[in-house]
Design a protein around this motif. Structure first.
Motif, PDB file in Angstrom:
ATOM      1  N   ALA A 159     -55.958 -35.340-125.474  1.00 46.11           N
ATOM      2  CA  ALA A 159     -54.597 -35.870-125.390  1.00 46.11           C
ATOM      3  C   ALA A 159     -53.723 -35.300-126.500  1.00 46.11           C
ATOM      4  N   ASN A 160     -52.465 -34.994-126.141  1.00 48.41           N
ATOM      5  CA  ASN A 160     -51.492 -34.495-127.105  1.00 48.41           C
ATOM      6  C   ASN A 160     -50.341 -35.495-127.139  1.00 48.41           C
ATOM      7  N   LEU A 161     -50.515 -36.568-127.922  1.00 47.68           N
ATOM      8  CA  LEU A 161     -49.608 -37.702-127.873  1.00 47.68           C
ATOM      9  C   LEU A 161     -48.604 -37.649-129.018  1.00 47.68           C
ATOM     10  N   ALA A 162     -47.434 -38.234-128.764  1.00 50.12           N
ATOM     11  CA  ALA A 162     -46.369 -38.241-129.762  1.00 50.12           C
ATOM     12  C   ALA A 162     -45.530 -39.503-129.576  1.00 50.12           C
ATOM     13  N   HIS A 163     -44.577 -39.737-130.484  1.00 47.29           N
ATOM     14  CA  HIS A 163     -43.670 -40.882-130.386  1.00 47.29           C
ATOM     15  C   HIS A 163     -42.970 -40.869-129.027  1.00 47.29           C
ATOM     16  N   THR A 164     -43.002 -41.991-128.328  1.00 41.44           N
ATOM     17  CA  THR A 164     -42.392 -42.068-127.005  1.00 41.44           C
ATOM     18  C   THR A 164     -41.670 -43.402-126.860  1.00 41.44           C
ATOM     19  N   ASP A 165     -40.389 -43.338-126.524  1.00 40.26           N
ATOM     20  CA  ASP A 165     -39.590 -44.545-126.298  1.00 40.26           C
ATOM     21  C   ASP A 165     -39.759 -44.945-124.833  1.00 40.26           C
ATOM     22  N   LEU A 166     -40.741 -45.786-124.572  1.00 34.47           N
ATOM     23  CA  LEU A 166     -41.081 -46.150-123.189  1.00 34.47           C
ATOM     24  C   LEU A 166     -39.956 -46.942-122.529  1.00 34.47           C
ATOM     25  N   GLU A 167     -39.320 -47.848-123.278  1.00 33.55           N
ATOM     26  CA  GLU A 167     -38.215 -48.625-122.698  1.00 33.55           C
ATOM     27  C   GLU A 167     -37.099 -47.699-122.218  1.00 33.55           C
ATOM     28  N   SER A 168     -36.723 -46.724-123.032  1.00 31.19           N
ATOM     29  CA  SER A 168     -35.658 -45.795-122.663  1.00 31.19           C
ATOM     30  C   SER A 168     -36.029 -44.982-121.426  1.00 31.19           C
ATOM     31  N   ILE A 169     -37.284 -44.561-121.357  1.00 24.44           N
ATOM     32  CA  ILE A 169     -37.739 -43.795-120.198  1.00 24.44           C
ATOM     33  C   ILE A 169     -37.624 -44.627-118.924  1.00 24.44           C
ATOM     34  N   LEU A 170     -38.075 -45.879-118.995  1.00 24.30           N
ATOM     35  CA  LEU A 170     -38.038 -46.733-117.806  1.00 24.30           C
ATOM     36  C   LEU A 170     -36.601 -46.989-117.351  1.00 24.30           C
ATOM     37  N   ARG A 171     -35.698 -47.220-118.294  1.00 22.88           N
ATOM     38  CA  ARG A 171     -34.304 -47.494-117.913  1.00 22.88           C
ATOM     39  C   ARG A 171     -33.649 -46.250-117.305  1.00 22.88           C
ATOM     40  N   SER A 172     -34.019 -45.073-117.785  1.00 22.46           N
ATOM     41  CA  SER A 172     -33.409 -43.858-117.244  1.00 22.46           C
ATOM     42  C   SER A 172     -33.959 -43.507-115.865  1.00 22.46           C
ATOM     43  N   LEU A 173     -35.223 -43.843-115.604  1.00 25.75           N
ATOM     44  CA  LEU A 173     -35.831 -43.507-114.323  1.00 25.75           C
ATOM     45  C   LEU A 173     -35.599 -44.568-113.254  1.00 25.75           C
ATOM     46  N   PRO A 220     -41.283 -51.226-130.248  1.00 20.75           N
ATOM     47  CA  PRO A 220     -41.661 -50.034-131.025  1.00 20.75           C
ATOM     48  C   PRO A 220     -42.024 -48.885-130.100  1.00 20.75           C
ATOM     49  N   THR A 221     -41.959 -47.677-130.621  1.00 14.26           N
ATOM     50  CA  THR A 221     -42.367 -46.522-129.830  1.00 14.26           C
ATOM     51  C   THR A 221     -43.874 -46.558-129.611  1.00 14.26           C
ATOM     52  N   VAL A 222     -44.297 -45.992-128.500  1.00 11.79           N
ATOM     53  CA  VAL A 222     -45.720 -45.915-128.188  1.00 11.79           C
ATOM     54  C   VAL A 222     -46.179 -44.467-128.331  1.00 11.79           C
ATOM     55  N   MET A 223     -47.482 -44.268-128.277  1.00 14.21           N
ATOM     56  CA  MET A 223     -48.045 -42.929-128.368  1.00 14.21           C
ATOM     57  C   MET A 223     -48.374 -42.444-126.954  1.00 14.21           C
ATOM     58  N   SER A 224     -47.655 -41.414-126.504  1.00  9.86           N
ATOM     59  CA  SER A 224     -47.889 -40.879-125.175  1.00  9.86           C
ATOM     60  C   SER A 224     -47.301 -39.472-125.111  1.00  9.86           C
ATOM     61  N   ASP A 225     -47.275 -38.915-123.911  1.00  4.48           N
ATOM     62  CA  ASP A 225     -46.651 -37.614-123.656  1.00  4.48           C
ATOM     63  C   ASP A 225     -45.483 -37.889-122.717  1.00  4.48           C
ATOM     64  N   SER A 226     -44.268 -37.918-123.247  1.00  3.61           N
ATOM     65  CA  SER A 226     -43.111 -38.398-122.484  1.00  3.61           C
ATOM     66  C   SER A 226     -42.870 -37.600-121.219  1.00  3.61           C
ATOM     67  N   HIS A 227     -43.057 -36.279-121.272  1.00  2.20           N
ATOM     68  CA  HIS A 227     -42.729 -35.456-120.112  1.00  2.20           C
ATOM     69  C   HIS A 227     -43.696 -35.722-118.960  1.00  2.20           C
ATOM     70  N   ARG A 228     -44.995 -35.700-119.255  1.00  9.30           N
ATOM     71  CA  ARG A 228     -45.983 -35.960-118.210  1.00  9.30           C
ATOM     72  C   ARG A 228     -45.970 -37.424-117.785  1.00  9.30           C
ATOM     73  N   LEU A 229     -45.605 -38.309-118.707  1.00  6.78           N
ATOM     74  CA  LEU A 229     -45.593 -39.736-118.394  1.00  6.78           C
ATOM     75  C   LEU A 229     -44.583 -40.059-117.307  1.00  6.78           C
ATOM     76  N   GLU A 230     -43.445 -39.377-117.290  1.00  2.00           N
ATOM     77  CA  GLU A 230     -42.430 -39.647-116.276  1.00  2.00           C
ATOM     78  C   GLU A 230     -42.990 -39.459-114.872  1.00  2.00           C
ATOM     79  N   ALA A 231     -43.712 -38.361-114.660  1.00  2.00           N
ATOM     80  CA  ALA A 231     -44.288 -38.116-113.334  1.00  2.00           C
ATOM     81  C   ALA A 231     -45.333 -39.164-112.995  1.00  2.00           C
ATOM     82  N   MET A 232     -46.137 -39.566-113.970  1.00  2.00           N
ATOM     83  CA  MET A 232     -47.183 -40.548-113.717  1.00  2.00           C
ATOM     84  C   MET A 232     -46.594 -41.914-113.403  1.00  2.00           C
ATOM     85  N   LEU A 233     -45.539 -42.307-114.111  1.00  2.00           N
ATOM     86  CA  LEU A 233     -44.898 -43.595-113.825  1.00  2.00           C
ATOM     87  C   LEU A 233     -44.335 -43.616-112.404  1.00  2.00           C
TER      88      LEU A 233
END
Length: 455
Positions: free
Chosen positions: A301-315, A339-352
């Motif tokens: 895994a190549n994880l980094a700071h990810t604003d999950l709330e912001s991603i969900l609101r934008s998608l 708080p920010t979570v540890m994930s991969d924001s770009h790949r996470l969008e497709a998975m969500l």
């Protein structure tokens, strides 16, 4: 002298090039961006004659090119058997019948099918020679040192054509003569320095605006995997190409039409709906194939700071439009200031998006999908909850009738819906830092680790 392999060809293209630094996911995105860049350049130049050679599957998918260029495709022999198991797919949009040439016109394309050998490897190769543009593309390199190769100098192209000519002469002398005649008619090889200057910036631009879509992955070697696992990935690769090629072609044609100003509003609306449907299915099959790649070769895994709330609101607006077409509503209950979570924001969008699709597919009209995000100690909890029509509180009272198809896919025989299996979904989420927990019926929960101050 033994017949050249495509491994020999890739090594020739890699001569004098420093090793790459890409992982498998990144290099596959580079490949698709390169294909789009090359095809759009050929269309812009209004190319009407030329040749192309590809392995292990056809790489070109633009009908404006396929109807005018003569091609040779080296593909695995077992795809003949795989195609017979996919009778619902139109043959004219897939691989041509072995040993035959597809006719031109009305969507039928002009390329010859030849057999790939075990020592050829499975990394894609494409060579295009036209009067105005001449390019060789390939993927190459060991794991974590992957790279996209692009050569358009006459020396490299001449060497590659010599290798392919010898290969054709051994496999099919008649095709070797056709290739030689076609090259003679096109004239001498030459460089295009202007294209070289445009190529890499164009790829960078495409990558910045495109979400992960289909990533065609290599077929597993029977020497390194059990036969049934290899067959699963072979079938997925064949289905992926059979699905993506016509969808990508349809989407390209649709996007050319919507630029017109003389279409009625209703027609424009329908065209945009088709565009969205094509994109959703391309992304869905891309997700399925990435899950298969994780089964084949788990990656760190190549994880980094990810604003999950912001991603969900934008998608969420896009998901709402998607669900609205099936008369399903989406509601959000997202805590602010998480708080920010540890994930991969770009790949996470497709998975969500895949999770939304998984939970909602097959639901009756009037159903509701509730999406919640709350703090949960040292983690953030994402929940998907389904409510059937007629009740504001009761959950969906029946789980989809899913049957497992190998290690990656599950199938609902009542609707024909194809989805990731529970195990594949769990592994995909783990690669993105999440802990996936399916609940009763269609509900699910995913926990993401929070970025601590010490990190």
């Amino acid at each position: 002298m033994s017949s050249p392999t495509f491994t020999d060809l890739r090594k020739r293209l890699a001569e004098g090039v420093h090793p790459g630094q890409c992982d498998e996911i990144g290099v596959r995105r580079l490949w698709w961006a390169a294909l789009d860049t090359l095809q759009q350049e050929l269309i812009r130049l209004n190319v009407s004659q030329g040749i192309w050679l590809a392995a292990p599957l056809p790489a070109l998918h633009e009908p404006e090119l396929l109807q005018h260029l003569q091609g040779w495709v080296w593909a695995p022999e077992h795809l003949d058997q795989l195609r017979r198991g996919v009778a619902a797919l139109p043959a004219r949009l897939g691989l041509p019948i072995k040993g035959g040439m597809e006719a031109r016109g009305e969507g039928l394309f002009n390329y010859q099918r030849l057999a790939l050998r075990h020592d050829d490897g499975q990394d894609p190769v494409l060579l295009v020679i036209t009067p105005c543009l001449q390019v060789a593309l390939a993927l190459h390199g060991e794991p974590q040192q992957r790279q996209l190769l692009m050569r358009c100098d006459p020396t490299s192209l001449g060497d590659v054509l010599s290798l392919l000519g010898r290969r054709l002469k051994d496999q099919s002398p008649n095709d070797a003569e056709q290739l030689h005649a076609a090259l003679e008619a096109l004239g001498p090889l030459h460089s295009d320095d202007d294209f070289t200057g445009r190529f890499w910036p164009s790829i960078a631009e495409r990558l910045t605006v495109s979400a992960p879509a289909l990533m065609l992955q290599p077929v597993v070697s029977p020497a390194t995997k059990p036969e049934n696992a290899s067959d699963d990935l072979n079938l997925l690769e064949a289905l992926t190409h059979e699905v993506r090629t016509p969808l990508a072609t349809i989407r390209t044609l649709i996007r050319s039409l919507v630029r017109r100003k003389d279409l009625p509003d209703l027609v424009m609306k329908r065209l945009k709906q088709i565009d969205v449907e094509c994109s959703e299915q391309i992304d869905r099959f891309g997700l399925i194939f990435h899950a298969a790649e994780l089964q084949r070769q788990p990656t760190e895994a190549n994880l980094a700071h990810t604003d999950l709330e912001s991603i969900l609101r934008s998608l969420a607006p896009g998901w709402s439009e998607q669900l609205k077409r099936r008369e399903i509503s989406l509601s959000l209950d997202l805590d602010r200031g998480l708080p920010t979570v540890m994930s991969d924001s770009h790949r996470l969008e497709a998975m969500l998006g895949g999770l939304i699709d998984r939970s909602s597919r097959g639901l009756p009209g009037g159903s509701e999908l509730h999406l919640g995000l709350q703090a949960a100690g040292a983690r953030v909890k994402l929940q998907l909850h389904v409510v059937l029509p007629g009740s504001a509180t009761s959950p969906a009272n029946a789980s989809p009738a899913r049957e497992e198809l190998g290690t990656v896919l599950s199938w609902d025989p009542t609707t024909g819906s194809l989805q990731l299996s529970q195990d594949a979904t769990r592994q995909m989420m783990a690669s993105l830092g999440g802990r996936y927990q399916p609940r009763r019926d269609r509900d699910l929960t995913v926990f993401f680790p929070v970025q601590s101050d010490a990190d």
